[in-house]
Design a protein around this motif. Sequence first.
Motif, short mmCIF file in Angstrom:
data_model
loop_
_atom_site.label_atom_id
_atom_site.label_comp_id
_atom_site.label_asym_id
_atom_site.label_seq_id
_atom_site.Cartn_x
_atom_site.Cartn_y
_atom_site.Cartn_z
N GLU A 136 -33.01 -9.19 35.97
CA GLU A 136 -31.52 -8.83 35.77
C GLU A 136 -31.00 -7.92 36.60
OE1 GLU A 136 -29.17 -10.63 33.90
OE2 GLU A 136 -31.27 -11.61 33.69
N SER A 413 -17.66 -10.38 25.29
CA SER A 413 -17.11 -11.53 26.04
C SER A 413 -15.77 -11.64 25.69
CB SER A 413 -17.96 -13.09 25.49
OG SER A 413 -17.53 -13.30 24.42
N ASP B 33 -24.15 -13.73 20.96
CA ASP B 33 -24.76 -14.75 21.95
C ASP B 33 -25.99 -13.60 22.47
OD1 ASP B 33 -25.48 -15.85 24.38
OD2 ASP B 33 -23.82 -16.82 24.47
N ILE B 35 -27.62 -14.00 25.06
CA ILE B 35 -27.47 -13.70 26.67
C ILE B 35 -26.52 -12.47 27.03
CG2 ILE B 35 -27.00 -14.80 28.81
CD1 ILE B 35 -28.16 -17.20 27.59
N ILE B 36 -25.24 -12.40 26.19
CA ILE B 36 -24.29 -11.68 26.46
C ILE B 36 -24.71 -10.04 26.02
CG2 ILE B 36 -21.83 -10.98 25.89
CD1 ILE B 36 -21.42 -14.08 26.10
N ALA B 39 -27.26 -8.88 28.53
CA ALA B 39 -26.44 -8.18 29.80
C ALA B 39 -25.73 -7.03 29.51
CB ALA B 39 -25.64 -9.40 30.44
N LEU B 44 -22.29 -10.43 33.24
CA LEU B 44 -23.15 -11.41 34.28
C LEU B 44 -22.24 -12.76 34.59
CD1 LEU B 44 -26.28 -13.25 32.44
CD2 LEU B 44 -24.03 -12.73 31.19
N GLU B 46 -20.75 -16.50 35.49
CA GLU B 46 -21.08 -17.77 34.89
C GLU B 46 -22.13 -18.36 35.33
OE1 GLU B 46 -17.42 -19.98 34.55
OE2 GLU B 46 -16.26 -18.24 33.95
N ARG B 48 -24.94 -17.66 36.39
CA ARG B 48 -25.87 -16.73 36.07
C ARG B 48 -26.15 -17.03 34.53
NH1 ARG B 48 -30.85 -15.63 37.18
NH2 ARG B 48 -31.68 -13.84 35.95
N TYR B 49 -25.21 -16.99 33.68
CA TYR B 49 -25.29 -17.31 32.16
C TYR B 49 -25.60 -18.98 32.10
CZ TYR B 49 -23.41 -18.16 27.35
OH TYR B 49 -23.33 -18.16 26.04
N MET B 53 -29.12 -19.84 30.03
CA MET B 53 -28.95 -20.90 28.93
C MET B 53 -30.21 -21.97 29.07
SD MET B 53 -26.44 -20.52 26.69
CE MET B 53 -25.77 -21.56 25.98
#
Lengths: 529, 335
Positions: A136, A413, B33, B35-36, B39, B44, B46, B48-49, B53
Amino acid sequence: MNIKTNISGLAFALAFAASAASAQTLVYCSEGSPEGFDPALYTSGTTFDASSHPIYNQLAQFKVGTTEVVPGLAESWEISADGKEVTFHLRKGVKFHSNAKFTPSRDFNADDVIFSFNRQGNADNPYNKVSGGTWEYYAGMSMPDLLKSIEKVDDYTVIFHLNHPEAPFIADMAMDFASIMSAEYADKMLKAGTPEMLNQAPIGTGPFIFQAYQKDAVIRYLRNDAYWGPKAKVDSLVFAITPDASVRYQKVQAGECHVMAYPNPADVQAMKDDPNTVVMEQEGLNVGYLAYNTKVAPFDNPKVRKALNMAIDKQAIIDVVFQGSGQIAKNPIPPTMWSYNNAVVDDPYDPAAAKEALANEGVKDLKMKIWAMPVQRPYNPNARRMAELMQADFAKVGVEVEVVSYEWGEYLSRSKELDRDGAVLLGWTGDNGDPDNFLAVLLGCDGVGASNRAQWCYKPFDDLLKEAKVLPTQAERTPLYEQAQVIFKQQAPWATIAHSVVFMTMRPEVEGYVVHPLGGHIFDQVGLK
Amino acid sequence: MLKYFGSRLLTFLPTFIGVTLISFAFIRVLPGDPIIVMAGERGLTEARYAELMTQFGFDQPIYVQYWDYFIGVLQGDLGQSFVTKKPVWDEFFSLFPATLELSICAMIFAVLLGLPAGIIAAVNRGKFLDRALMSTALVGYSMPIFWWALLLIIVFSGNLNWTPVSGRIDLIYYFPSASGFILIDSLASGQKGAFLSAVRHLILPTLVLGTIPLAVIARQTRSAMLEVLGEDYIRTARAKGLTPARINGIHALRNALIPVITVIGLSVGTLLAGAILTETIFSWPGIGKWMVDSIFRRDYPVVQGGLLLIAVMVMVVNLTVDVLYGVINPKIRKR
């Protein structure tokens, strides 16, 4: 049953126990468990404290207590005239650690540097997918776009070829993800079919040798007597994992720990009064802010934003929300960072002037939302309370505020959306001590719709950042960042709220501890009286 | 008896499938989410997202994800933690002995004190001793674990210096963790003072974790005993001239034990819930804190795998309790 204790040998263990009474052991009450011991795989400070700081070195390093970059495993470096080639001259005679499964046959050299980066950037490297590697930080610092190739000139010279000049690159090389691993150990573990040992039984070049980890309980290290730099002052280092802050304090008082991190702000005064504890403090390398959505009226008007900033009683926020563990922020970068512009004057707290300024801009009966984060962070220990204080402040100037919150993932988000309704409370903790890591990430035009929560793209400001990013020296970059802070203050895309103050509590017999502005807890030069 | 055991075992299978479904669904119905969340503020891109996924398999339809998970479970593969990148199975079993050891000690403490307290209260019904014991039990039941633990630490570790503040053993002792049970490992190590140190570290967490089950067992024993003591056959026993010790200890207690055993079985769930706080405060490396951290981090494999394993353990305990009913009361196994 797989007990997560990596044992270097029973005889060794017994020897440790027998000699523990005479040897000097520093016990650090840490706040949590590391996710693993390969710093490139993770992003949390707790993991870095247990891995990159004691066990590893990087090509360049941050001088403890500063954000100054000094030589590490590279003795020196040169940057080409076009800024696209960085040549590192590596240190000779640096020894890797040993453990029960590995004894190095050679010293550190260029192969280790190439391996340490290739495994992160090259999908074909056998280590790229080991331990579910998502790399990351490597991705977050834009290394895939920046790094063209790494060339080995000889055993002690490597050249990093970049796609474009990047002034913060050397600072990036001092970050935890850039820790140098042993390519020889990696090869051996791969052949043995246990590549995950790189993460579980780490081998580095750092001041302490990893000895054992019992998950969620204890991490043990021994001093590396073959260390290339100044040797550690204690014989062994122990992390006693203690998640509760009150319990950590009790352990320090009882003499079960020498140093503890993250005391409860409410306990700090008692600690200062306690003869058995010493409290050190320093501003954290972070900033907490309220980001307006500058794409939505009336917040697209800088005068309206400035008026609202004048309505916020920041001192009350520091007193109530931070309970003294914070200081008012006037710039988007913290005071410990180079290029901090102390000449900038903060917007004064003046509700009457704020009200008048809003009226002058024709803003009447304004209703807005303030987003409060659902999580605690050092730069904002209680966002809900902070939002409520702002709600009361804004009410005094005739602005009606609704406080909203979402689950953390949703919050992150949704707050990126360009047409977001409301101002967002958020913050940032620095990665590499470079102003670009704050200003470009959080306020640059490239970050709009992503990490730039103010959705603010202001060309004069952005041009300064772009210009500064390719200049080779700190001296040349500093005036540009200072100017950028002046523009930021005039345009006010955020209300800058606070920088946290970091406290470290320790027993009086601890000597040589230095609070590190980048947030790490580093013990190699810490001793016991 | 075998038929009775078999019928109980048969209910296991649908419950197990249900538990896999619930554990899979539980973490996914929560907003957020993974992943979010992973991060964080950094965010991150899109691309990379999308990459992550795919790597984590979230781009698959939900029924495919469940099926993969279910097949994995049947093969003993619970997946790999998103955070530590280690197999969930390994993580669970490296931590579970600590929780089990603490829970067993807490339960022994609760039963050893709770049963006699309940019996004494029942025999002395309405008297001072009864009131004192039951009031104490009520206080114990109502006490917030967090507060109780910190109070004990401040008094016994801070002021009196009788017990260590937290951890499982003094840091000077270091030996291979062969069984994961600190009492066994410290004894096996042969290091002088290690076992005693482990026992001293167990005292406060055992007290804290055992307090609520102790109160519940004491109250349940009292009420069950009172009910049984009013039965005709007890009166008959008294009329026959049996000693009070024999009447209370043999005739009454055996029948009063059935509801008490039910409560002990159900307390396993309470112990695991209590372990979350107890483990956090006493820095006890068990599964309670591990699960909570994983929920906050949206570490799907850990949450679903951990829930499944805990649920299976609770099911096994309840199955054992069912079988014990049969052993204690022959009427039940003949039904």
